[in-house]
Design a protein around this motif. Structure first.
Motif, mmCIF file in Angstrom:
data_model
loop_
_atom_site.group_PDB
_atom_site.id
_atom_site.type_symbol
_atom_site.label_atom_id
_atom_site.label_comp_id
_atom_site.label_asym_id
_atom_site.label_seq_id
_atom_site.Cartn_x
_atom_site.Cartn_y
_atom_site.Cartn_z
ATOM 1 N N VAL A 149 3.617 0.087 4.720
ATOM 2 C CA VAL A 149 4.211 0.964 5.811
ATOM 3 C C VAL A 149 2.949 2.309 4.971
ATOM 4 N N SER A 150 3.328 2.980 6.106
ATOM 5 C CA SER A 150 2.714 4.194 5.958
ATOM 6 C C SER A 150 3.839 4.784 5.134
ATOM 7 N N GLU A 151 3.144 6.163 4.637
ATOM 8 C CA GLU A 151 3.673 7.154 3.306
ATOM 9 C C GLU A 151 4.568 7.200 4.613
ATOM 10 N N GLU A 152 4.888 8.074 5.855
ATOM 11 C CA GLU A 152 5.841 8.311 6.746
ATOM 12 C C GLU A 152 7.184 7.786 7.345
ATOM 13 N N ARG A 153 6.790 6.295 7.241
ATOM 14 C CA ARG A 153 7.689 4.779 7.058
ATOM 15 C C ARG A 153 8.714 4.872 6.119
ATOM 16 N N ALA A 154 7.440 4.993 5.225
ATOM 17 C CA ALA A 154 8.714 4.722 3.469
ATOM 18 C C ALA A 154 9.021 6.013 3.778
ATOM 19 N N LEU A 155 9.262 6.920 3.720
ATOM 20 C CA LEU A 155 10.024 7.975 3.653
ATOM 21 C C LEU A 155 10.977 7.687 4.584
ATOM 22 N N THR A 156 10.581 7.614 5.554
ATOM 23 C CA THR A 156 12.110 6.862 6.769
ATOM 24 C C THR A 156 13.359 6.103 6.489
ATOM 25 N N MET A 157 12.452 4.814 5.613
ATOM 26 C CA MET A 157 12.992 4.162 5.315
ATOM 27 C C MET A 157 13.965 4.870 4.223
ATOM 28 N N LEU A 158 13.489 5.582 3.458
ATOM 29 C CA LEU A 158 14.365 5.436 1.905
ATOM 30 C C LEU A 158 15.639 7.109 2.604
ATOM 31 N N VAL A 159 15.515 7.216 3.547
ATOM 32 C CA VAL A 159 16.523 8.154 3.825
ATOM 33 C C VAL A 159 17.603 7.296 4.619
ATOM 34 N N HIS A 160 17.610 6.034 5.018
ATOM 35 C CA HIS A 160 17.916 5.001 5.933
ATOM 36 C C HIS A 160 19.134 4.651 4.614
ATOM 37 N N HIS A 161 18.458 4.154 3.294
ATOM 38 C CA HIS A 161 18.321 3.097 2.559
ATOM 39 C C HIS A 161 18.266 3.427 1.119
ATOM 40 N N ALA A 162 18.152 4.148 0.486
ATOM 41 C CA ALA A 162 18.312 5.349 -0.690
ATOM 42 C C ALA A 162 19.472 6.617 -0.806
ATOM 43 N N MET A 202 19.115 -2.513 -3.618
ATOM 44 C CA MET A 202 18.015 -3.531 -4.199
ATOM 45 C C MET A 202 17.368 -2.526 -5.341
ATOM 46 N N ALA A 203 16.949 -3.032 -6.554
ATOM 47 C CA ALA A 203 15.913 -2.633 -7.556
ATOM 48 C C ALA A 203 14.679 -2.830 -6.694
ATOM 49 N N ALA A 204 14.774 -1.134 -6.915
ATOM 50 C CA ALA A 204 12.940 -0.982 -6.186
ATOM 51 C C ALA A 204 11.830 -0.521 -6.516
ATOM 52 N N LYS A 205 10.626 -0.243 -6.610
ATOM 53 C CA LYS A 205 9.070 0.514 -6.723
ATOM 54 C C LYS A 205 9.261 0.888 -5.708
ATOM 55 N N VAL A 206 8.541 2.342 -5.163
ATOM 56 C CA VAL A 206 8.212 2.754 -4.234
ATOM 57 C C VAL A 206 6.869 3.679 -4.270
ATOM 58 N N TYR A 207 5.953 3.137 -3.553
ATOM 59 C CA TYR A 207 4.353 3.340 -4.409
ATOM 60 C C TYR A 207 4.437 4.846 -3.039
ATOM 61 N N LEU A 208 4.386 5.927 -3.664
ATOM 62 C CA LEU A 208 4.086 6.770 -2.015
ATOM 63 C C LEU A 208 2.583 7.487 -2.596
ATOM 64 N N ASP A 209 1.800 6.964 -1.122
ATOM 65 C CA ASP A 209 0.541 7.664 -0.914
ATOM 66 C C ASP A 209 -0.578 7.170 0.311
#
Length: 132
Positions: free
Chosen positions: A72-85, A104-111
């Motif tokens: 996903v885009s970084e913006e989408r990943a950050l939005t998902m984290l706001v709602h799910h982390a 769920m245990a996850a790794k999140v790569y932001l770039d």
């Protein structure tokens, strides 16, 4: 009625696992377009097609398809984290962080556009379900 959000398909992350001394991983000959996920000082997952040259006679380099990624885009990943982390990612980029995402245990790569949420392959369908 709960509205479902479209989540892109999770894909197998085809990479190679390198277990070697930290210095050997730091100085490895890896193509510049590679994504390098440092799991531990002596352990990395390298997502790239092409040669990997590690100067450690005892290094282990093996194919690893044990991970799936939701790209996903970084913006989408950050939005998902706001709602799910329940945690905030560090401001540095690129960055690989590990934590619970949607329970769920996850790794999140932001770039930027190369951002992704990564889980163990057996949990790929569950990740899609929980984020939609």
């Amino acid at each position: 009625m709960t509205q479902r959000v479209h989540v892109p398909a999770v894909e197998i992350l085809r990479g190679r696992r390198i277990v070697a001394t930290p210095d050997a991983i730091d100085s490895a000959g890896i193509p510049p377009d590679a994504l390098i996920f440092r799991i531990a000082p002596d352990d990395a997952l390298v997502v790239v097609d092409g040669p990997i040259d590690v100067s450690d006679d005892h290094a282990i380099i093996e194919s690893d398809t044990g991970w799936c990624a939701l790209r996903v885009s970084e913006e989408r990943a950050l939005t998902m984290l706001v709602h799910h982390a329940a945690w905030d990612p560090p401001p540095d980029r690129p960055v690989l962080v590990q934590g619970m995402v949607a329970g769920m245990a996850a790794k999140v790569y932001l770039d930027g556009d190369r951002s992704m949420i990564v889980v163990a392959t057996p949990f790929s369908a569950e990740l899609e379900e929980r984020l939609s």
